[in-house]
Write an enzyme that holds these catalytic residues in place. Structure first.
Site, PDB file in Angstrom:
ATOM      1  N   ALA A 145       1.194  -1.469  -0.235  1.00  0.00           N
ATOM      2  CA  ALA A 145      -0.107  -0.286   0.281  1.00  0.00           C
ATOM      3  C   ALA A 145       1.278   1.160   0.116  1.00  0.00           C
ATOM      4  O   ALA A 145       1.883   0.740   0.334  1.00  0.00           O
ATOM      5  CB  ALA A 145      -1.225   0.172   0.936  1.00  0.00           C
ATOM      6  N   CYS A 146       0.310   2.413  -0.797  1.00  0.00           N
ATOM      7  CA  CYS A 146       1.070   3.476  -0.830  1.00  0.00           C
ATOM      8  C   CYS A 146       1.442   4.026   0.218  1.00  0.00           C
ATOM      9  O   CYS A 146       2.815   4.858   0.412  1.00  0.00           O
ATOM     10  CB  CYS A 146       0.427   4.539  -1.769  1.00  0.00           C
ATOM     11  SG  CYS A 146       0.958   5.671  -2.237  1.00  0.00           S
ATOM     12  N   PHE A 147       0.067   4.082   0.812  1.00  0.00           N
ATOM     13  CA  PHE A 147       0.454   5.198   2.396  1.00  0.00           C
ATOM     14  C   PHE A 147       0.739   4.829   3.028  1.00  0.00           C
ATOM     15  O   PHE A 147       0.980   5.271   4.895  1.00  0.00           O
ATOM     16  CB  PHE A 147      -1.442   5.639   2.384  1.00  0.00           C
ATOM     17  CG  PHE A 147      -1.708   6.554   1.411  1.00  0.00           C
ATOM     18  CD1 PHE A 147      -1.682   8.101   2.019  1.00  0.00           C
ATOM     19  CD2 PHE A 147      -2.075   6.688   0.637  1.00  0.00           C
ATOM     20  CE1 PHE A 147      -2.018   9.019   0.703  1.00  0.00           C
ATOM     21  CE2 PHE A 147      -2.840   7.450  -0.269  1.00  0.00           C
ATOM     22  CZ  PHE A 147      -2.422   9.095  -0.041  1.00  0.00           C
TER      23      PHE A 147
END
Length: 274
Positions: A145-147
């Site tokens: 996941a990016c975040f």
């Protein structure tokens, strides 16, 4: 030269990615000015970084069962669940006089626009400067996941990631787009990743909750998509040192985007390419 600013409103995943590419093509051929665009997503969608192996990192079946679109971006980076967020994209030639020469410095330049818009909303945010720049150890990403970790000059608030961005350069043109979290549900994000167990999902969700933050959490109240968009439109250009002029997509850009929706961004041959 004035830059065009386009408010595209809320659209589905394939159209959002197709329009970004259509603008990139039009600008590369000299048919469109530098463009900043703001848009949202309906239904929610999981976007996959260009180099990610989709089935290895995202649970495609869970996404589809939940009515969540899956789309592959032109840009790299990790998976992003696009739901309650404001998304921006910038398309400009890499040799435009104001654009710094290096990729890292260009992130810093575009992030100044995001900071100005967030400040307009009453949010005190900062650009992340990874600890490695100071010889310190960065925490390693815990998931696809990016975040779960900020990159160079992405936007943080209260020590947590608020906006994530990704960039690609093609035909001498920069396309950078990114997400500003209006609200955030780490449990939902973790559940859509291809993780081996419920225990791992819970662990990743807890990490995401510690490493990411939303506009709603910071301000203690919800901000509408329209309000966030207007704050960005009002502030973005001046922070970059350019004049923005409200505009729309040309007929040609719309035609190219419509073709890309049909032949690329709605197709598993692209979205599940890896």
């Amino acid at each position: 030269m004035k830059w065009r600013v386009v408010n595209s409103g809320i659209n589905h995943a394939a159209e959002n990615m197709a329009v970004d590419e259509a603008i990139l093509r039009a600008h590369a051929s000299g048919e469109a000015p530098p463009t900043i665009r703001f848009y949202g997503w309906q239904p929610a969608a999981m976007s996959i970084g260009y180099f990610q192996k989709a089935a290895d990192e995202v649970n495609i079946d869970k996404c589809r069962t939940a009515g969540i679109d899956v789309v592959r971006r032109l840009t790299g980076g990790r998976a992003v669940l696009h739901d309650a967020e404001l998304t921006y994209s910038v398309v400009v030639r890499a040799d435009y006089p104001l654009i710094p020469a290096t990729i890292t410095a260009s992130y810093r330049y575009f992030s100044a626009g995001l900071l100005a818009g967030l400040n307009k909303l009453g949010i005190e945010a900062q650009m992340s400067i990874p600890r490695a720049a100071y010889g310190q150890t960065r925490h390693r990403p815990a998931s696809a996941a990016c975040f779960d970790a900020p990159s160079h000059y992405e936007i943080t608030a209260q020590g947590r990631k608020l906006a994530g961005s990704a960039q690609v350069r093609k035909d001498g043109v920069i396309l950078q787009h990114g997400s500003i979290l209006l609200t955030f549900n780490p449990v939902q994000v973790a559940a859509l990743l291809n993780l081996p167990s419920l225990e791992m999902q819970n662990s990743v969700a807890a990490i995401l909750a510690k490493r990411a933050v939303s506009v709603k959490e910071i301000l203690g109240r919800e901000i509408t998509w329209e309000s966030a968009c207007q704050a960005m439109i009002t502030s973005f250009g001046a922070a970059l040192g350019v004049e923005l002029e409200s505009g729309r997509l040309s007929d040609q850009e719309q035609a190219v985007a419509a073709e890309l929706v049909t032949t690329k961004y709605s197709c598993d041959s692209w979205n599940l390419l890896r």
